[in-house]
Write a protein that holds these residues in place. Structure first.
Motif, PDB file in Angstrom:
ATOM      1  N   ALA A 174       5.764 -17.768  78.679  1.00 38.83           N
ATOM      2  CA  ALA A 174       4.985 -16.522  78.816  1.00 38.83           C
ATOM      3  C   ALA A 174       5.110 -15.876  80.183  1.00 38.83           C
ATOM      4  N   MET A 175       6.239 -16.112  80.857  1.00 39.36           N
ATOM      5  CA  MET A 175       6.486 -15.412  82.117  1.00 39.36           C
ATOM      6  C   MET A 175       7.198 -14.091  81.845  1.00 39.36           C
ATOM      7  N   LEU A 176       7.968 -14.066  80.794  1.00 39.10           N
ATOM      8  CA  LEU A 176       8.611 -12.841  80.323  1.00 39.10           C
ATOM      9  C   LEU A 176       8.160 -12.611  78.892  1.00 39.10           C
ATOM     10  N   SER A 177       8.157 -11.355  78.494  1.00 35.67           N
ATOM     11  CA  SER A 177       7.973 -11.044  77.080  1.00 35.67           C
ATOM     12  C   SER A 177       9.261 -10.400  76.594  1.00 35.67           C
ATOM     13  N   SER A 178       9.514 -10.545  75.315  1.00 36.42           N
ATOM     14  CA  SER A 178      10.743  -9.976  74.760  1.00 36.42           C
ATOM     15  C   SER A 178      10.402  -9.073  73.584  1.00 36.42           C
ATOM     16  N   GLU A 179      11.234  -8.076  73.437  1.00 37.14           N
ATOM     17  CA  GLU A 179      11.059  -7.103  72.361  1.00 37.14           C
ATOM     18  C   GLU A 179      12.433  -6.595  71.954  1.00 37.14           C
ATOM     19  N   THR A 180      12.664  -6.507  70.668  1.00 38.14           N
ATOM     20  CA  THR A 180      13.929  -5.964  70.181  1.00 38.14           C
ATOM     21  C   THR A 180      13.840  -4.450  70.216  1.00 38.14           C
ATOM     22  N   GLU A 181      14.823  -3.840  70.860  1.00 38.60           N
ATOM     23  CA  GLU A 181      14.786  -2.375  70.962  1.00 38.60           C
ATOM     24  C   GLU A 181      14.992  -1.742  69.600  1.00 38.60           C
ATOM     25  N   ARG A 182      14.481  -0.566  69.469  1.00 30.72           N
ATOM     26  CA  ARG A 182      14.657   0.190  68.233  1.00 30.72           C
ATOM     27  C   ARG A 182      15.914   1.047  68.373  1.00 30.72           C
ATOM     28  N   VAL A 183      16.831   0.828  67.463  1.00 35.31           N
ATOM     29  CA  VAL A 183      18.093   1.558  67.486  1.00 35.31           C
ATOM     30  C   VAL A 183      18.321   2.137  66.097  1.00 35.31           C
ATOM     31  N   ASP A 184      18.603   3.408  66.052  1.00 36.36           N
ATOM     32  CA  ASP A 184      18.909   4.051  64.780  1.00 36.36           C
ATOM     33  C   ASP A 184      20.359   3.724  64.419  1.00 36.36           C
ATOM     34  N   PRO A 185      20.581   2.932  63.375  1.00 38.94           N
ATOM     35  CA  PRO A 185      21.943   2.533  63.021  1.00 38.94           C
ATOM     36  C   PRO A 185      22.846   3.702  62.636  1.00 38.94           C
ATOM     37  N   SER A 186      22.261   4.838  62.266  1.00 40.02           N
ATOM     38  CA  SER A 186      23.089   5.991  61.907  1.00 40.02           C
ATOM     39  C   SER A 186      23.633   6.682  63.163  1.00 40.02           C
ATOM     40  N   ILE A 187      23.028   6.408  64.317  1.00 48.80           N
ATOM     41  CA  ILE A 187      23.467   7.026  65.568  1.00 48.80           C
ATOM     42  C   ILE A 187      24.249   6.039  66.424  1.00 48.80           C
ATOM     43  N   SER A 188      23.802   4.816  66.481  1.00 51.39           N
ATOM     44  CA  SER A 188      24.409   3.813  67.353  1.00 51.39           C
ATOM     45  C   SER A 188      25.188   2.798  66.538  1.00 51.39           C
ATOM     46  N   GLU A 189      26.363   2.447  67.027  1.00 54.33           N
ATOM     47  CA  GLU A 189      27.192   1.464  66.329  1.00 54.33           C
ATOM     48  C   GLU A 189      26.944   0.056  66.846  1.00 54.33           C
ATOM     49  N   ARG A 190      26.135  -0.091  67.879  1.00 57.84           N
ATOM     50  CA  ARG A 190      25.898  -1.425  68.432  1.00 57.84           C
ATOM     51  C   ARG A 190      24.617  -2.033  67.865  1.00 57.84           C
ATOM     52  N   GLN A 191      24.529  -3.322  68.009  1.00 58.02           N
ATOM     53  CA  GLN A 191      23.357  -4.060  67.568  1.00 58.02           C
ATOM     54  C   GLN A 191      22.189  -3.803  68.521  1.00 58.02           C
ATOM     55  N   PRO A 192      20.959  -3.865  68.046  1.00 54.13           N
ATOM     56  CA  PRO A 192      19.804  -3.746  68.940  1.00 54.13           C
ATOM     57  C   PRO A 192      19.805  -4.893  69.953  1.00 54.13           C
ATOM     58  N   ARG A 193      19.388  -4.589  71.158  1.00 58.72           N
ATOM     59  CA  ARG A 193      19.316  -5.601  72.205  1.00 58.72           C
ATOM     60  C   ARG A 193      17.891  -6.141  72.304  1.00 58.72           C
ATOM     61  N   ILE A 194      17.783  -7.359  72.778  1.00 58.21           N
ATOM     62  CA  ILE A 194      16.469  -7.908  73.106  1.00 58.21           C
ATOM     63  C   ILE A 194      16.208  -7.552  74.557  1.00 58.21           C
ATOM     64  N   LEU A 195      15.091  -6.879  74.794  1.00 53.97           N
ATOM     65  CA  LEU A 195      14.725  -6.457  76.140  1.00 53.97           C
ATOM     66  C   LEU A 195      13.590  -7.334  76.659  1.00 53.97           C
ATOM     67  N   TYR A 196      13.706  -7.751  77.895  1.00 54.20           N
ATOM     68  CA  TYR A 196      12.725  -8.639  78.516  1.00 54.20           C
ATOM     69  C   TYR A 196      12.006  -7.907  79.632  1.00 54.20           C
ATOM     70  N   LYS A 197      10.735  -8.271  79.848  1.00 47.74           N
ATOM     71  CA  LYS A 197       9.997  -7.745  80.989  1.00 47.74           C
ATOM     72  C   LYS A 197       9.038  -8.812  81.486  1.00 47.74           C
ATOM     73  N   LEU A 198       8.682  -8.705  82.758  1.00 50.26           N
ATOM     74  CA  LEU A 198       7.768  -9.652  83.383  1.00 50.26           C
ATOM     75  C   LEU A 198       6.362  -9.433  82.846  1.00 50.26           C
ATOM     76  N   THR A 199       5.688 -10.516  82.496  1.00 49.60           N
ATOM     77  CA  THR A 199       4.314 -10.430  82.007  1.00 49.60           C
ATOM     78  C   THR A 199       3.337 -10.541  83.184  1.00 49.60           C
ATOM     79  N   GLU A 200       2.065 -10.312  82.920  1.00 51.49           N
ATOM     80  CA  GLU A 200       1.051 -10.508  83.956  1.00 51.49           C
ATOM     81  C   GLU A 200       1.045 -11.965  84.402  1.00 51.49           C
ATOM     82  N   ASN A 201       1.176 -12.869  83.434  1.00 55.44           N
ATOM     83  CA  ASN A 201       1.252 -14.298  83.753  1.00 55.44           C
ATOM     84  C   ASN A 201       2.458 -14.576  84.648  1.00 55.44           C
TER      85      ASN A 201
END
Length: 92
Positions: free
Chosen positions: A51-78
């Protein structure tokens, strides 16, 4: 401050990237640190599990982007609090 999480030099390099805020993908962390994916992704997963970082899969419109969604990390309060504790420990 014992939580079973080991703060290696590589772990500290990864954490330092998140201190300015914002979200980063694992690929961005690899590029910024010069560390390989086989080092970075286990660190990111471990920091997420602790729980030092949180992760979230980015939202990507497959009709616009040819790449897979990335997992994005950010520092948590903890995570921010743990970094502050670590800094205090290292400065004594």
């Amino acid at each position: 401050m014992s939580s079973g999480l080991t703060f290696t030099v590589e772990t500290l390099r990864v954490i330092s990237l998140f201190l300015g805020g914002g979200r980063l993908a694992g690929y961005d962390v690899c590029r910024a640190t010069g560390l390989g994916a086989s080092t970075v992704y286990p660190i990111l997963n471990r920091l997420d599990r602790h729980a030092m970082l949180s992760s979230e899969t980015e939202r990507v419109d497959p009709s616009i982007s040819e790449r897979q969604p990335r997992i994005l990390y950010k520092l948590t309060e903890n995570g921010s609090a743990r970094v502050t504790e670590l800094r205090a420990l290292l400065s004594t």
